[in-house]
Design an enzyme around this catalytic site. Structure first.
Site, mmCIF file in Angstrom:
data_model
loop_
_atom_site.group_PDB
_atom_site.id
_atom_site.type_symbol
_atom_site.label_atom_id
_atom_site.label_comp_id
_atom_site.label_asym_id
_atom_site.label_seq_id
_atom_site.Cartn_x
_atom_site.Cartn_y
_atom_site.Cartn_z
ATOM 1 N N GLY B 46 0.786 -1.224 0.000
ATOM 2 C CA GLY B 46 0.000 0.000 0.000
ATOM 3 C C GLY B 46 0.816 1.271 0.000
ATOM 4 N N ASP B 75 16.298 9.400 -6.387
ATOM 5 C CA ASP B 75 16.815 9.046 -5.059
ATOM 6 C C ASP B 75 17.694 10.165 -4.475
ATOM 7 O OD1 ASP B 75 18.756 8.458 -6.973
ATOM 8 O OD2 ASP B 75 19.674 6.879 -5.769
ATOM 9 N N HIS B 76 17.770 11.290 -5.207
ATOM 10 C CA HIS B 76 18.498 12.450 -4.690
ATOM 11 C C HIS B 76 17.653 13.721 -4.646
ATOM 12 C CE1 HIS B 76 22.606 10.694 -4.404
ATOM 13 N NE2 HIS B 76 22.010 9.784 -5.151
ATOM 14 N N ASP B 195 30.364 7.942 -2.527
ATOM 15 C CA ASP B 195 29.473 6.936 -3.127
ATOM 16 C C ASP B 195 30.089 5.534 -3.027
ATOM 17 O OD1 ASP B 195 27.853 5.384 -4.814
ATOM 18 O OD2 ASP B 195 28.308 6.536 -6.627
ATOM 19 N N HIS B 364 23.838 -2.195 -21.254
ATOM 20 C CA HIS B 364 23.735 -1.379 -20.043
ATOM 21 C C HIS B 364 25.098 -1.251 -19.379
ATOM 22 C CE1 HIS B 364 22.269 0.416 -16.399
ATOM 23 N NE2 HIS B 364 22.843 -0.520 -15.692
ATOM 24 N N SER B 366 26.718 0.662 -15.630
ATOM 25 C CA SER B 366 26.331 1.337 -14.395
ATOM 26 C C SER B 366 26.820 2.781 -14.381
ATOM 27 C CB SER B 366 26.923 0.568 -13.219
ATOM 28 O OG SER B 366 26.767 1.312 -12.029
ATOM 29 N N GLY B 367 26.169 3.617 -13.579
ATOM 30 C CA GLY B 367 26.584 4.996 -13.403
ATOM 31 C C GLY B 367 27.479 5.191 -12.186
ATOM 32 N N HIS B 368 27.835 4.093 -11.521
ATOM 33 C CA HIS B 368 28.593 4.216 -10.272
ATOM 34 C C HIS B 368 30.000 3.647 -10.398
ATOM 35 C CE1 HIS B 368 25.067 5.452 -7.908
ATOM 36 N NE2 HIS B 368 24.400 4.634 -8.703
#
Lengths: 552, 552
Positions: B46, B75-76, B195, B364, B366-368
């Site tokens: 919910g 998320d930021h 990070d 794909h 990753s951005g990290h």
């Protein structure tokens, strides 16, 4: 005389990963290949196991000639005890290790005398089972003693691969028998029924030996405890870990019921070699210093009550983990288990351990053939038709694509579903019908207590009823927001017990809060067990119990 | 005069992936870096969104000098509208694209005038925000215009990386500014707040350009429709897909609200280059043949009501997929979303599409930063202390290990949690206290209807109450086993409505059955929306609605 026809009916394993079971039927005789189970998805509340629907076989029980097993994994043999309760099977054919594992399973269920266990010799002469002439071919997989099955029938020759990879350097030296496969290909294969699990993945799967090499690099340089967690049935992986332990002078402890069971069976049957003196029992662990120990434990999927999960929450009676220790999770999460495994890794990291897993070290390889291996098998067998099995639809579709690229005509590639009735005749292969092939749920009371597992079919809910319990707990402190609420269905005589059930639920939850158990899954487990126990004691019945926990 | 002290309080993002928010406080002034949200886990029934607990900031609202944003990911920045409703923030500092995305978000919430939006120039002079002297450093990430933040305070210099990778060949040519990082390292960094997302992964993350190269290989040889699904904010990935479409003469359609919104903002602000005539609107799709189209769509996480999910279930008004089409899922499932994404892939495969995703093609990255990139940053900055942020505990622990290997003393590495109060002074860094930093749940009515989203804090349940609805459906046919059951809490005046609610739930479920909607998640969604609508119309209240579906 009518043209001979072979019917092939997958009862499980298509459109899913798990509960593999295929019916082969010709001239009035049935041969069943594998009888596996699946583990429930998270939303299948209150379910312990998922079985194929045995309906088709049950209704034709007298015709079942034998069950043939390709290997001893749960998704291929786990449903066997439940099948044997419903269908009188005369013979079960499998290799030595597979039989050993099955025997122990049947023993736990009190079914040892239910069927004759017949050992397969992959190099022996073919076995005649009614109209089926059956041969076995050695295949490499993540459990020893795996075979493919060749069925010679009046309607044609089928090769059913079972699970496999082409490992040219397996740990036991017993390779996928590519020579036999070529030989069978030369004789002619009318239909290949083949494992699709990794058909989407390019290239080849790494050899199991690569994981041993990683152990050999990682273990000797480390000073603290080493824990290795994997599927207990992955005997070769355990062998490789034990070998390195022996080389560096560490003692080995086996933690977790399935780990002890599988390794004992494998050792007794000669599939695992280890000197007796290398093993220490769990209570003796405190007699050794961390760098003297290598601990093999179950729980690599983050299962709620497994050894590794308890260790990660610092809640195991014999094993603790601390700064300087290393935990090797030598497995890949089955889809849906990712978050559980992540929780386990986080718990171990918080205790100070370094955790090596498939994302950061080469500590796992798959037991299934990637695309290039499937292409190799297609080239060796040159089948006239292909039916991809064992996998979600996308995997079956990828396998079909590989078959088409290998020259199999599009109309000779069958993308079937569970319950599809596929017919093979001299005229080729096609889907002719569809039968009901749903699922059967098993809802036991707790794990480990296998003898007491009650076989429960949710479609027959009315028999024992269902109890849904909704509890609200605070997210921050785990406090109970209010007393639990009960919904009872198909359990008329339970009404006077509602108060007792409510207070039992309340008691269980308060106990959990006191012991700082706040994990939703664990709370559900405790509620399920507590209420199940109470209801069984009071009524002798086992309603399905669905605990719903709401965080507020 | 007392020694100057900087307090650092992470309110989110530690021990989790999501809802990043960090409070920096010195000399009575507060600077907030990022205000992100998280998406609920499956067991958080919910709930639509999860926010950080703003309590600490709310109680010190007058001291908040500004909010600084590192980049425009949800998320930021996603919690910003909710923060602005509770705390009067004077200034929001961010780069041009981040501000563009935030502006659109605040506009939807009717909050455009709530704070001054101040544009950051990463090459400009430092900004003085009370006792904080703030500089910005360009970083590469999976959204353009990302920056790290340097905070010069009386207590020391902090570098807060935000999300980053070291991409030496980014699509826009704007690299992580390693020269500036070295420069700041030479000036001296007292604390690195960095990070940790990919700290466990060895080596380096592949450049974003690699995905463009994959597009360039895969797209031209294909004949059917091409669908590319990714996070809408990954502007460079969209740019690369559009570039290839232009080269091969395909038109481009944008499907899904977030896809259209993000690309429009990026195009208007000059972050995406595409000729107007390449775009076709969804209703025009039928005017083109499959090989003339490239469709960019949202839903790469298998979200229940997203464009790609609807396409996979053959339920999208404008887009259909058939044999010969190719779907590129250019994303990796966020942990917990794996099964949803698998369902989507299976649905697309059943429609006949070839599905390329991160497991079978290089579509794909990753951005990290992976471990070697984090090591590079540690070498450039040579920080006196390190506080790993942004990640589950195991990722923070891996980052800590990298810092230690880089020569940072163990007692200068802070493994904090959400709510830890960390103090930096001339004497070093240490955890001194702990504040309450729980979560806040947002339960909106449907998606898209953002203006109407009611901010709901579950800890204040008594205000609007909670309605739990338990429905049982058949697994095989989706039939209703019996009428739905209701549990109502903290909603006293709803009692006379129970019958109406029950029949509304019944109606919704029957409608779903008729339209063959059997997916549990979709059933829940429909129940949630139907009952929510009814209750709001009748009572003007928005109780939390928890649909529990039991398969029997």
């Amino acid at each position: 005389m009518p043209e001979p026809v072979l019917r092939i009916i997958p009862l499980g394993g298509l459109g899913e990963v798990g509960k593999n079971m295929t019916v082969y039927e010709t001239g009035g005789d049935i041969l069943v290949v594998d009888a596996g189970l699946a583990f429930p998805r998270d939303e299948q509340l209150g379910v312990d196991l998922v079985l194929p629907d045995f309906g088709y076989v049950r209704e034709r029980a007298a015709r079942v000639r034998a069950v043939v097993l390709t290997h001893g994994h749960e998704d291929h043999v786990g449903a066997l005890p439940y099948l044997l309760r419903e269908v009188a099977v005369r013979e079960i054919w499998a290799t030595k290790l597979t039989l050993g594992l099955v025997q122990s399973k049947l023993d736990e269920h009190g079914l040892l005398r239910a069927a004759e266990l017949c050992e397969v010799d992959p190099h022996g002469t073919p076995v005649e089972l009614g109209p089926f002439r059956v041969e076995f071919v050695r295949m490499a997989h993540s459990i020893p003693d795996t075979v493919a099955v060749v069925l010679d029938t009046p309607a044609g020759r089928v090769l059913h691969t079972g699970d496999y990879k082409i490992d040219h350097t397996p740990v036991d030296g017993i390779k996928t028998d590519v020579g036999r496969l070529a030989d069978i290909g030369n004789r002619g294969v009318d239909l290949l029924v083949g494992d699709s699990t990794n058909a989407e993945r390019p290239g080849v799967t790494l050899s199991e030996r690569v994981v041993g090499e990683a152990f050999r690099q990682l273990i000797p340089v480390r000073r603290g405890r080493i824990l290795v967690s994997s599927f207990a049935s992955n005997i070769h992986r355990m062998q490789q870990a034990i070998d390195v332990a022996a080389e560096v002078g560490r003692k080995v402890a086996l933690i977790g019921r399935s780990m002890r069971k599988n390794l004992n069976i494998a050792r007794n049957l000669g599939y695992l070699e280890a000197p007796e003196e290398i093993f220490v029992r769990p209570p003796e662990l405190d007699d050794y210093r961390p760098h003297e120990l290598l601990i093999l434990c179950s729980g690599s999927q983050g299962e709620p009550v497994s050894a590794l999960t308890r260790i990660a929450y610092n809640d195991h009676p014999a094993v603790r983990v601390e700064r300087g220790d290393t935990v090797i999770i030598s497995a890949k999460p089955i889809p849906g288990n990712e978050l559980r495994v992540h929780h386990t890794i986080n718990g171990l990291a918080k205790l100070g351990a370094e955790v090596l897993h498939e994302e950061n070290a080469l500590v796992h390889t798959s037991g299934h053939a990637n695309a290039e291996e499937i292409r190799t098998v297609l080239s060796l067998l040159r089948p006239r038709a292909v039916m991809p099995v064992h996998g979600e639809f996308r995997m079956l579709a990828a396998h079909a694509r590989l078959a088409q690229e290998a020259g199999v005509p599009a109309d000779a590639i069958v993308l079937a579903e569970n319950g599809s009735v596929v017919e093979l005749s001299r005229g080729g292969v096609r889907v002719v019908d569809r039968i009901e092939a749903g699922v059967t749920f098993v809802d036991g009371l707790g794990v480990g207590d296998v003898r007491d597992v009650a076989l429960r079919d949710r479609r027959r809910l009315s028999e024992d009823g269902v109890v849904i319990i909704v509890a609200t707990v605070g997210t921050t402190n785990g406090d109970l927001a209010s007393s639990p609420e009960l919904i009872v269905r198909g359990f008329g005589d339970a009404a006077p017990m509602l108060d007792e059930m409510r207070s039992e639920a309340d008691r269980v939850l308060r106990e959990c809060v006191e012991q700082r158990v706040t994990e939703i899954k664990l709370l559900q487990e405790h509620l399920h067990d507590g209420l199940g126990q109470l209801l069984y004691e009071r009524t002798g019945r086992r309603p399905m119990i669905l605990p719903v926990i709401v965080e507020v």
